[in-house]
Design a protein around this motif. Structure first.
Motif, PDB file in Angstrom:
ATOM      1  N   TRP A 226       0.860  -1.198   0.000  1.00 20.92           N
ATOM      2  CA  TRP A 226       0.000   0.000   0.000  1.00 20.92           C
ATOM      3  C   TRP A 226       0.889   1.238   0.000  1.00 20.92           C
ATOM      4  CZ3 TRP A 226      -0.657   4.520   2.554  1.00 20.92           C
ATOM      5  CH2 TRP A 226      -1.872   5.189   2.394  1.00 20.92           C
TER       6      TRP A 226
ATOM      7  N   LEU B 104      -5.666  -2.620  -1.191  1.00 20.04           N
ATOM      8  CA  LEU B 104      -6.261  -3.079   0.060  1.00 20.04           C
ATOM      9  C   LEU B 104      -6.655  -4.548  -0.036  1.00 20.04           C
ATOM     10  CD1 LEU B 104      -8.604  -0.026   0.770  1.00 20.04           C
ATOM     11  CD2 LEU B 104      -6.451  -0.565   1.936  1.00 20.04           C
TER      12      LEU B 104
ATOM     13  N   GLU C  57      -8.654  -7.844   2.509  1.00 21.53           N
ATOM     14  CA  GLU C  57      -9.633  -8.018   3.584  1.00 21.53           C
ATOM     15  C   GLU C  57      -9.348  -9.316   4.334  1.00 21.53           C
ATOM     16  OE1 GLU C  57     -14.367  -8.692   3.751  1.00 21.53           O
ATOM     17  OE2 GLU C  57     -13.748  -6.691   3.137  1.00 21.53           O
TER      18      GLU C  57
ATOM     19  N   ARG D  53     -10.554  -4.369   6.501  1.00 20.35           N
ATOM     20  CA  ARG D  53      -9.577  -4.211   5.436  1.00 20.35           C
ATOM     21  C   ARG D  53      -8.224  -3.799   6.014  1.00 20.35           C
ATOM     22  NH1 ARG D  53     -12.196  -0.457   0.905  1.00 20.35           N
ATOM     23  NH2 ARG D  53     -11.963   1.038   2.604  1.00 20.35           N
TER      24      ARG D  53
ATOM     25  N   ARG E 125     -15.587  12.586   0.250  1.00 16.25           N
ATOM     26  CA  ARG E 125     -14.728  11.911  -0.732  1.00 16.25           C
ATOM     27  C   ARG E 125     -14.232  12.906  -1.772  1.00 16.25           C
ATOM     28  NH1 ARG E 125     -13.765   6.647  -2.270  1.00 16.25           N
ATOM     29  NH2 ARG E 125     -15.375   5.897  -0.821  1.00 16.25           N
TER      30      ARG E 125
ATOM     31  N   LYS F  71     -11.462   5.486   5.966  1.00 18.29           N
ATOM     32  CA  LYS F  71     -11.809   4.506   4.937  1.00 18.29           C
ATOM     33  C   LYS F  71     -11.518   5.067   3.546  1.00 18.29           C
ATOM     34  CE  LYS F  71     -16.105   2.700   2.871  1.00 18.29           C
ATOM     35  NZ  LYS F  71     -16.226   3.740   1.827  1.00 18.29           N
ATOM     36  N   ILE F  72     -11.907   6.308   3.311  1.00 14.13           N
ATOM     37  CA  ILE F  72     -11.683   6.927   2.010  1.00 14.13           C
ATOM     38  C   ILE F  72     -10.198   7.161   1.773  1.00 14.13           C
ATOM     39  CG2 ILE F  72     -12.131   8.983   0.611  1.00 14.13           C
ATOM     40  CD1 ILE F  72     -14.832   9.216   2.121  1.00 14.13           C
TER      41      ILE F  72
ATOM     42  N   ASP G   3      -7.737   5.427   2.977  1.00 14.72           N
ATOM     43  CA  ASP G   3      -7.179   4.117   2.609  1.00 14.72           C
ATOM     44  C   ASP G   3      -7.364   3.849   1.119  1.00 14.72           C
ATOM     45  OD1 ASP G   3      -6.427   3.465   5.213  1.00 14.72           O
ATOM     46  OD2 ASP G   3      -8.248   2.316   5.624  1.00 14.72           O
ATOM     47  N   GLU G   4      -8.547   4.166   0.619  1.00 19.78           N
ATOM     48  CA  GLU G   4      -8.909   3.812  -0.758  1.00 19.78           C
ATOM     49  C   GLU G   4      -8.211   4.677  -1.797  1.00 19.78           C
ATOM     50  OE1 GLU G   4     -13.434   2.299   0.424  1.00 19.78           O
ATOM     51  OE2 GLU G   4     -13.141   4.191  -0.664  1.00 19.78           O
TER      52      GLU G   4
ATOM     53  N   HIS H 272      -5.978   0.744   9.728  1.00 17.92           N
ATOM     54  CA  HIS H 272      -5.984   1.617   8.550  1.00 17.92           C
ATOM     55  C   HIS H 272      -4.552   1.869   8.069  1.00 17.92           C
ATOM     56  CE1 HIS H 272     -10.242   2.733   8.434  1.00 17.92           C
ATOM     57  NE2 HIS H 272     -10.205   2.724   9.753  1.00 17.92           N
TER      58      HIS H 272
ATOM     59  N   CYS I 219      -3.592   3.992   6.008  1.00 17.84           N
ATOM     60  CA  CYS I 219      -3.355   5.425   5.798  1.00 17.84           C
ATOM     61  C   CYS I 219      -2.709   6.074   7.008  1.00 17.84           C
ATOM     62  CB  CYS I 219      -4.650   6.140   5.435  1.00 17.84           C
ATOM     63  SG  CYS I 219      -5.876   6.212   6.758  1.00 17.84           S
TER      64      CYS I 219
END
Length: 494
Positions: free
Chosen positions: A245, A252, A254, A272, A316, A342-343, A345-346, A394, A396
């Motif tokens: 990452w 990511l 899971e 995740r 986002r 969460k965002i 991370d994505e 996370h 991030c």
């Protein structure tokens, strides 16, 4: 911002959507008048949206600091007497007292992180259940952020959803995932915490599955847990193929953990994670073993018109714009809504997440009140522990910060920062730790235990009264002294 518990569960997590009612209590009469009682007439209370800051209920409520009351009903059909049921409050600002069917359940102090209460004994299966909260968001020196002034809007109320959690009396209470690169793959360590609220000893098995690409990696171990106790099970797995990452490639995976007894699944949790390392080597920060140049911004978790309860699509877009500007890290002054993480991370934004200890002990605003510093630092340590527990998976998050612009040059401040950083390392050895001071930081001796020396500089911000600055002045007033200050600081700390 709509968010749920930190991990997906097979348990039933029912959001309590109301209707919710609200009543402001400026004279703090509610407890004396028993507004929590079942026979209290709450029909005159206003119907409001939960989650959401009370500052936005009405223009007159903006920046309101004090006491407010909330009430709703838990329908009888949600009650399962053969299961274990808990109320999860994801964020209530700042001090919350909770009553269910007129009975006092408990209280919590801290306006940024989740807390829960076991309510199995309070719920009635044959009629609606009255849930009442007293919420106080007043400024108090002994409450975090522990400054005589608060740097941000101290929104009041129920700021994230309230859930009724339903599990078996024995369930998975936490899942910690650690993953580091190993050749073309990764070594993954899953620590599964099991809570046993039953009267019988548990002897079972924990199974962990990781889905990566087209492959499935599995592992298992036995677990035992005494009645009314907790235990942990460690499962080590090897992923033969795994991508790391990074902001450039935020891959990511899971992991799913299940608890089984006699081939019956009692609970299942998934979350995740990313495969990555973050470390300091001499003057460099290394992400996955490669030098990292941090380019970031500071951000609060509020948005005009929404306060801190922001729709996911709005936040986002905001975070995506920050990344498009060239930033790779966001720094914050307090724990964030899990949806933000969460965002991040994505989309591949890194985070420096901070304990909400801000302007503690400074004399910028007058004489510092005499308070018990241990009370403040005990509260900061609890916030640190809760922040790490919730956000540890996370990828991030690369830095835990202990405080912002506090009196960390004093003997008390130095001792406090060392205590908090040491505790952070006990909780999580996979991330960097620091705190943030301002100006001349040569007296902030606790930096000798930090991974990073972090300071805020404000050249050009404060000017003599009546003095005008022009754009042509910025080079001499801002860039040159800032660069010189940073150079001297780096030389001092070696």
């Amino acid at each position: 911002m709509n968010s749920s518990a930190k991990a997906h569960r097979s348990q039933r997590a029912e959001e309590l959507r109301g209707p919710w009612r609200f009543q402001i209590d400026p004279e703090d009469l509610g407890e004396r008048e028993r507004w929590f009682a079942e026979d209290c007439d709450r029909a005159p209370w206003a119907e409001v949206a939960v989650p959401g800051a009370w500052d936005l209920y009405n223009l007159a409520m903006w920046s309101c600091e004090g006491v407010g009351w909330y009430a709703t009903e838990i329908p009888a059909d949600l009650v399962q007497k053969d299961k274990w049921q808990r109320l999860l409050f994801n964020r209530v600002s700042i001090h919350a007292k909770v009553w269910l069917n007129g009975q006092y359940v408990g209280e919590h102090l801290g306006g940024y992180l989740p807390f829960e209460f076991d309510v199995s004994a309070y719920l009635h299966p044959n009629r609606p259940n009255s849930l009442v909260l007293r919420v106080d968001n007043a400024r108090r020196m002994e409450w975090l952020p522990a400054g005589t002034k608060v740097e941000w809007v101290q929104y009041g109320g129920i700021l994230q959803p309230v859930h009724l959690l339903t599990t078996m009396p024995t369930y998975i209470s936490d899942l910690r995932i650690g993953a580091v690169p190993a050749g073309a793959g990764a070594e993954v360590t899953c620590t599964v915490e099991v809570a046993n609220c039953s009267a019988d000893r548990l002897d079972g098995q924990v199974n962990v599955n990781i889905l990566g690409g087209d492959s499935l990696v599995t592992g298992s171990t036995q677990v035992g847990c005494e009645p009314q106790g907790k235990s942990t099970a460690l499962v080590n797995l090897h992923m033969p193929q795994a991508e790391t990452w990074s902001p450039e490639s935020p891959v990511l995976y899971e992991a799913s953990a299940s608890l089984e007894v006699a081939e019956k699944t009692l609970d299942q949790v998934s979350d995740r994670f990313g495969v990555r390392t973050i470390e300091v080597c001499g003057p460099q920060v290394l992400l996955n073993g490669k030098p990292l140049q941090i380019k970031g911004v500071n951000r609060y978790d509020e948005y005009a018109g929404f306060g801190p309860t922001v729709p996911e699509d709005v936040v986002r877009e905001d975070l995506t714009r920050i990344k498009r500007c060239g930033a790779n890290l966001i720094r914050v002054h307090y724990p964030q809504d899990p949806t933000i993480l969460k965002i991040m991370d994505e989309i591949g934004l890194m985070l420096m997440e901070e304990v909400p200890l801000n302007w503690w002990g400074v004399n910028w605003f007058g004489v510092v009140p005499n308070i018990d510093d241990d009370v403040v630092i005990n509260a900061a340590e609890r916030a640190l522990e809760d922040m790490v527990r919730r956000d540890k998976n996370h990828p991030c998050v690369i830095v835990w910060s202990m405080a912002n612009e506090c009196a960390t040059e004093t003997e008390t401040g130095i001792r406090a920062m060392r205590r908090l950083m040491r505790r952070a390392r006990e909780l999580d050895k996979t991330r960097l730790v620091t705190f943030v001071a301002d100006g001349d930081v040569r007296q902030d001796l606790a930096f000798d235990e930090a991974d990073l020396v972090c300071l805020n500089l404000y050249y050009g911000v404060f000017r003599p009264e009546g003095k005008a600055y022009h754009i042509a002045d910025m080079e001499a007033l801002v860039r040159v002294p800032t660069e010189e200050h940073l150079r001297q600081t780096r030389e001092y700390f070696g």
